[in-house]
Design an enzyme around this catalytic site. Structure first.
Site, PDB file in Angstrom:
ATOM      1  N   LYS A  32      66.751  39.507 -70.220  1.00  0.00           N
ATOM      2  CA  LYS A  32      65.950  39.524 -68.995  1.00  0.00           C
ATOM      3  C   LYS A  32      66.607  40.425 -67.956  1.00  0.00           C
ATOM      4  O   LYS A  32      67.725  40.171 -67.514  1.00  0.00           O
ATOM      5  CB  LYS A  32      65.788  38.108 -68.434  1.00  0.00           C
ATOM      6  CG  LYS A  32      64.925  38.072 -67.177  1.00  0.00           C
ATOM      7  CD  LYS A  32      64.620  36.652 -66.744  1.00  0.00           C
ATOM      8  CE  LYS A  32      65.631  36.058 -65.795  1.00  0.00           C
ATOM      9  NZ  LYS A  32      65.610  36.599 -64.435  1.00  0.00           N
ATOM     10  N   ASP A  60      61.717  41.136 -65.266  1.00  0.00           N
ATOM     11  CA  ASP A  60      61.374  40.063 -64.331  1.00  0.00           C
ATOM     12  C   ASP A  60      61.210  40.646 -62.928  1.00  0.00           C
ATOM     13  O   ASP A  60      62.122  40.568 -62.108  1.00  0.00           O
ATOM     14  CB  ASP A  60      62.485  39.003 -64.374  1.00  0.00           C
ATOM     15  CG  ASP A  60      62.125  37.751 -63.593  1.00  0.00           C
ATOM     16  OD1 ASP A  60      60.949  37.589 -63.223  1.00  0.00           O
ATOM     17  OD2 ASP A  60      63.046  36.934 -63.350  1.00  0.00           O
ATOM     18  N   LYS A  62      58.306  40.005 -60.964  1.00  0.00           N
ATOM     19  CA  LYS A  62      57.446  39.118 -60.142  1.00  0.00           C
ATOM     20  C   LYS A  62      56.515  39.925 -59.239  1.00  0.00           C
ATOM     21  O   LYS A  62      56.525  39.796 -58.015  1.00  0.00           O
ATOM     22  CB  LYS A  62      58.300  38.146 -59.328  1.00  0.00           C
ATOM     23  CG  LYS A  62      59.136  37.209 -60.194  1.00  0.00           C
ATOM     24  CD  LYS A  62      59.813  36.126 -59.376  1.00  0.00           C
ATOM     25  CE  LYS A  62      60.596  35.160 -60.232  1.00  0.00           C
ATOM     26  NZ  LYS A  62      61.787  35.726 -60.886  1.00  0.00           N
ATOM     27  N   ASP A  65      50.711  41.876 -55.363  1.00  0.00           N
ATOM     28  CA  ASP A  65      50.125  42.835 -54.423  1.00  0.00           C
ATOM     29  C   ASP A  65      48.613  42.817 -54.650  1.00  0.00           C
ATOM     30  O   ASP A  65      48.116  41.954 -55.384  1.00  0.00           O
ATOM     31  CB  ASP A  65      50.732  44.235 -54.657  1.00  0.00           C
ATOM     32  CG  ASP A  65      50.759  45.072 -53.380  1.00  0.00           C
ATOM     33  OD1 ASP A  65      49.714  45.139 -52.691  1.00  0.00           O
ATOM     34  OD2 ASP A  65      51.803  45.669 -53.068  1.00  0.00           O
ATOM     35  N   THR A 119      60.772  27.623 -57.609  1.00  0.00           N
ATOM     36  CA  THR A 119      61.457  26.322 -57.523  1.00  0.00           C
ATOM     37  C   THR A 119      62.274  26.198 -56.244  1.00  0.00           C
ATOM     38  O   THR A 119      62.734  25.118 -55.900  1.00  0.00           O
ATOM     39  CB  THR A 119      62.369  26.090 -58.736  1.00  0.00           C
ATOM     40  OG1 THR A 119      63.162  27.251 -58.904  1.00  0.00           O
ATOM     41  CG2 THR A 119      61.582  25.810 -59.989  1.00  0.00           C
ATOM     42  N   ARG A 210      74.483  32.354 -66.186  1.00  0.00           N
ATOM     43  CA  ARG A 210      75.919  32.126 -65.996  1.00  0.00           C
ATOM     44  C   ARG A 210      76.640  31.394 -67.122  1.00  0.00           C
ATOM     45  O   ARG A 210      77.790  31.744 -67.417  1.00  0.00           O
ATOM     46  CB  ARG A 210      76.153  31.459 -64.631  1.00  0.00           C
ATOM     47  CG  ARG A 210      75.940  32.445 -63.497  1.00  0.00           C
ATOM     48  CD  ARG A 210      75.710  31.787 -62.174  1.00  0.00           C
ATOM     49  NE  ARG A 210      74.401  31.129 -62.140  1.00  0.00           N
ATOM     50  CZ  ARG A 210      73.896  30.511 -61.077  1.00  0.00           C
ATOM     51  NH1 ARG A 210      74.605  30.450 -59.958  1.00  0.00           N
ATOM     52  NH2 ARG A 210      72.710  29.954 -61.123  1.00  0.00           N
TER      53      ARG A 210
HETATM   54  O1  C5P Z   1      72.756  31.764 -64.237  1.00  0.00           O
HETATM   55  P1  C5P Z   1      71.513  30.977 -64.507  1.00  0.00           P
HETATM   56  O2  C5P Z   1      71.442  30.435 -65.926  1.00  0.00           O
HETATM   57  O3  C5P Z   1      71.258  29.918 -63.470  1.00  0.00           O
HETATM   58  O4  C5P Z   1      70.367  32.073 -64.387  1.00  0.00           O
HETATM   59  C1  C5P Z   1      69.040  31.734 -64.490  1.00  0.00           C
HETATM   60  C2  C5P Z   1      68.161  32.930 -64.297  1.00  0.00           C
HETATM   61  O5  C5P Z   1      66.827  32.459 -64.115  1.00  0.00           O
HETATM   62  C3  C5P Z   1      68.444  33.789 -63.081  1.00  0.00           C
HETATM   63  O6  C5P Z   1      68.065  35.142 -63.412  1.00  0.00           O
HETATM   64  C4  C5P Z   1      67.551  33.235 -62.021  1.00  0.00           C
HETATM   65  O7  C5P Z   1      67.152  34.183 -61.063  1.00  0.00           O
HETATM   66  C5  C5P Z   1      66.340  32.819 -62.833  1.00  0.00           C
HETATM   67  N1  C5P Z   1      65.569  31.734 -62.223  1.00  0.00           N
HETATM   68  C6  C5P Z   1      66.093  30.485 -61.959  1.00  0.00           C
HETATM   69  N2  C5P Z   1      65.340  29.494 -61.418  1.00  0.00           N
HETATM   70  C7  C5P Z   1      64.082  29.733 -61.153  1.00  0.00           C
HETATM   71  C8  C5P Z   1      63.519  30.976 -61.418  1.00  0.00           C
HETATM   72  C9  C5P Z   1      64.302  31.964 -61.972  1.00  0.00           C
HETATM   73  O8  C5P Z   1      67.250  30.239 -62.183  1.00  0.00           O
HETATM   74  N3  C5P Z   1      63.366  28.760 -60.676  1.00  0.00           N
END
Ligand code: C5P
Length: 236
Positions: A32, A60, A62, A65, A119, A210
């Site tokens: 992603k 990604d 998003k 427009d 979220t 992460r």
């Molecule tokens: O590091 P982590 O596993 O938390 O990363 C999750 C990914 O999903 C990031 O790219 C974050 O921007 C995305 N994301 C999220 N929660 C959301 C929407 C997108 O963590 N509600």
């Protein structure tokens, strides 16, 4: 059903991103690329990631427009080797239908994934924007609108999986972030599921950043998540 492991390639710069892919590429299904990397390195970066052959690509962005502008952006992205692209469902039916129509012409293999209520938005924040519905009701309303507009999937929080699986056609892909292997740091995620729980709740793909990116051994971390997904979906 299969559940893809989607790596969120959230890193400060291209060199670090490409180094990580070199280590984990073989262990993930999809990569992603988000706004952080795309706004800095552009479409050429997508091509460079694709050239590594490390996984299918999820862009990604998003998009949100007027219909003509989003459709034109999808057209501009049509040459890129991407399999998933996000657009905001709150852009409305005409915007989603216009994006779908162009997608079918320029890149039929692309799946447009709709983002419903972020979220980061709670009931109070939603009310401030003029929406009095509870977040869950608004998610369902937008999810139904996305499906009726022809979108092939949605991004949702893991806690929304049971509701959306119950209410939507089984062909709709549901991709969820907010997934943490047992024992991993939560970071800033609040309500999480484990990879196995998300797969059993009907996720088509889980987005993990992460727990892989910051692991001492990212390839081993990714492998163990994949094994957990496979075990969760294995017939009993
Ligand atoms: O590091 P982590 O596993 O938390 O990363 C999750 C990914 O999903 C990031 O790219 C974050 O921007 C995305 N994301 C999220 N929660 C959301 C929407 C997108 O963590 N509600």
């Amino acid at each position: 059903m299969k559940c893809d492991l989607i790596l969120a390639l959230d890193l400060p710069d291209e060199a670090q991103a490409l180094r990580l892919l070199d280590r984990v590429g073989a262990e993930v299904d999809v990569i992603k690329i988000g706004l952080q990397m795309f706004t800095r390195y552009g479409p050429a970066f997508v091509d460079r990631v694709a050239a590594l052959g490390a996984g299918r690509i999820f862009l990604d962005l998003k998009l949100h427009d007027i219909p003509n502008t989003v459709a034109s952006a999808v057209q501009s992205l049509g040459d890129l080797p991407i399999e998933f692209l996000t657009i905001h469902t709150s852009g409305g039916r005409a915007m989603m239908e216009a994006a779908e129509a162009v997608k079918r012409r320029v890149r039929p293999s692309l799946t447009l994934l709709g983002v419903t209520v972020l979220t980061s938005i709670d009931a109070a924040a939603l009310r401030e924007t003029g929406v009095d519905a509870a977040p869950e009701a608004q998610v369902l309303r937008l999810a139904r609108l996305a499906a009726a507009s022809g979108l092939g999937g949605l991004v949702c929080s893991p806690v929304e999986l049971p509701l959306l699986r119950r209410e939507l056609d089984a062909s709709i892909k549901l991709v969820t972030p907010g997934v943490r292997p047992t024992g991993a740091a939560l970071d800033d995620q609040q309500r999480v599921l484990t990879p196995g729980e998300a797969a059993r709740a009907g996720a088509s793909g889980i987005v993990v950043g992460r727990p892989i990116v910051k692991a001492a051994d990212p390839a081993a971390a990714a492998r163990s998540i994949r094994e957990e997904l496979a075990a969760a979906l294995a017939p009993a």
